[in-house]
Design an enzyme around this catalytic site. Structure first.
Site, short mmCIF file in Angstrom:
data_model
loop_
_atom_site.label_atom_id
_atom_site.label_comp_id
_atom_site.label_asym_id
_atom_site.label_seq_id
_atom_site.Cartn_x
_atom_site.Cartn_y
_atom_site.Cartn_z
CE1 TYR A 34 1.15 -0.37 4.51
CE2 TYR A 34 0.14 1.80 4.17
CZ TYR A 34 0.73 1.02 4.91
OH TYR A 34 1.55 1.12 6.28
NE ARG A 53 6.81 4.34 0.66
CZ ARG A 53 6.51 5.13 1.74
NH1 ARG A 53 7.26 5.22 2.95
NH2 ARG A 53 5.24 5.66 1.80
NE ARG A 101 -6.79 -18.89 3.38
CZ ARG A 101 -5.84 -19.70 4.25
NH1 ARG A 101 -5.62 -20.98 3.97
NH2 ARG A 101 -5.10 -19.09 4.99
CG HIS A 103 -0.24 -20.66 2.59
ND1 HIS A 103 -1.36 -21.16 2.72
CD2 HIS A 103 0.19 -20.06 3.77
CE1 HIS A 103 -1.70 -21.11 4.19
NE2 HIS A 103 -0.69 -20.46 4.55
CE LYS A 149 3.25 3.10 2.99
NZ LYS A 149 3.03 3.31 4.55
CD GLU A 182 9.34 1.74 10.71
OE1 GLU A 182 9.53 2.78 10.10
OE2 GLU A 182 9.54 0.47 10.21
CG LEU A 207 8.10 2.50 5.03
CD1 LEU A 207 8.00 1.17 4.17
CD2 LEU A 207 6.67 2.93 5.39
#
Ligand SMILES: Cc1ncc(COP(=O)(O)O)c(C=O)c1O
Length: 288
Positions: A34, A53, A101, A103, A149, A182, A207
């Site tokens: 995101y 990014r 579904r 993995h 991210k 962070e 990040l």
């Protein structure tokens, strides 16, 4: 406050009517990435850095771009117009897509899912900026790649809730060697008594905040002395000032860490100056 019209997998839709497939890998596995991009005066701040990014996060997870970068920018502009967004944020999420579904990655070609929403007034109150905020610490418990991210944010969610329950704004993660990595959704900074401004260097432990990078650049251009290196909790507790940066918190002064007052207990001159520099940068349209 979130706003009316979203972009979901190729269509502009009312957000309250927007849907994602229950087999979306973002929903099933948090298999996605995101970005949150600030909008100031209807302009996107540090857009290129955010898209760079995003590109890196996608590449690290081997997820394809769902559409061309310039098309994405056009969609942002449309959403800003359609939602009449002046000041707020754009939230963008890309997941690996919809598949039964399992993995491992889907073995047939799957189109990545794209959701974009906008929100207005996403910032903390003026009172918080005026008075500063409290921070608590907890042992680092995230995966080893917080530089990506990823939407897998459960440890960050729990860390933020930990802060909330302690009447604090943010939790800073403490690495095994007692250095601060962070915050749960912010980068961490301190100012040493002699004026050196310190924030952790880029790498896999944090990040690479876009606000962090902009702040390093603005501070250095203003003749301030910034060092990118680890600092310990002890360094932070004896710092002259501390603050956090992020797209939604800008530059937020920290006045207390783990119950100990930092510096004078009031927002310090460095944090205030950096906030001013950043606001001026945004007013100019955020373009350098
Ligand atoms: C873990 C973490 N660190 C730092 C940041 C700050 O990044 P940015 O300045 O790009 O908002 C964020 C923002 O979401 C974050 O989630």
């Amino acid at each position: 406050m979130s706003s009316g019209i979203a972009f979901v997998n190729g269509r502009y839709v009312f957000k309250k009517e927007a849907m994602v497939n229950v087999e979306d890998r973002g929903y099933q596995f948090a298999d996605g990435v995101y970005e949150v991009i600030a909008v100031s005066n209807s302009r996107l701040i540090d857009l290129d850095a955010h898209l760079d990014r995003l590109s890196r996060s996608l590449a690290e997870l081997e997820i394809a771009w769902p559409l061309k970068r310039r098309v994405l920018v056009l969609i942002f502009s449309k959403l800003i117009k359609r939602n009449n967004l002046k000041d707020g944020n754009i939230y963008l999420q890309i997941s690996r897509g919809v598949a039964n579904r399992n993995h491992s990655f889907p073995k047939t070609r799957v189109r990545p899912s794209l959701v974009i929403t906008v929100s207005k007034f996403g910032r903390p109150s003026d009172k918080k900026f005026r008075e500063g905020v409290k921070v608590v610490t907890m042992q680092e418990n995230r995966w080893s790649r917080p530089d990506i991210k990823s939407i897998a944010l459960l440890p960050n969610v729990l860390a933020k809730e930990f802060a909330y329950k302690k009447d604090s704004f943010e939790t800073w993660f403490l690495d095994v060697d007692q250095t601060i990595t962070e915050g749960s959704s912010t980068n961490a900074w301190i100012v040493h008594p002699k004026g050196e401004i310190v924030t952790r260097e880029l790498g896999t432990k944090i990040l690479g905040g876009i606000t962090r990078a902009r702040m390093v650049e603005l501070a250095r251009s203003a003749g301030m002395f910034v060092t990118e290196k680890p600092f310990s909790l002890q360094d932070a507790l004896s710092a002259e000032e501390a603050f956090i940066t992020s797209t939604t918190s800008l530059v937020m002064p920290v006045i207390e860490i783990d119950g100990k007052t930092i510096g004078s207990g009031r927002p310090g001159p460095v944090a205030l100056k950096l906030k001013k520099l950043y606001e001026e940068f945004c007013i100019k349209g955020g373009v350098k």
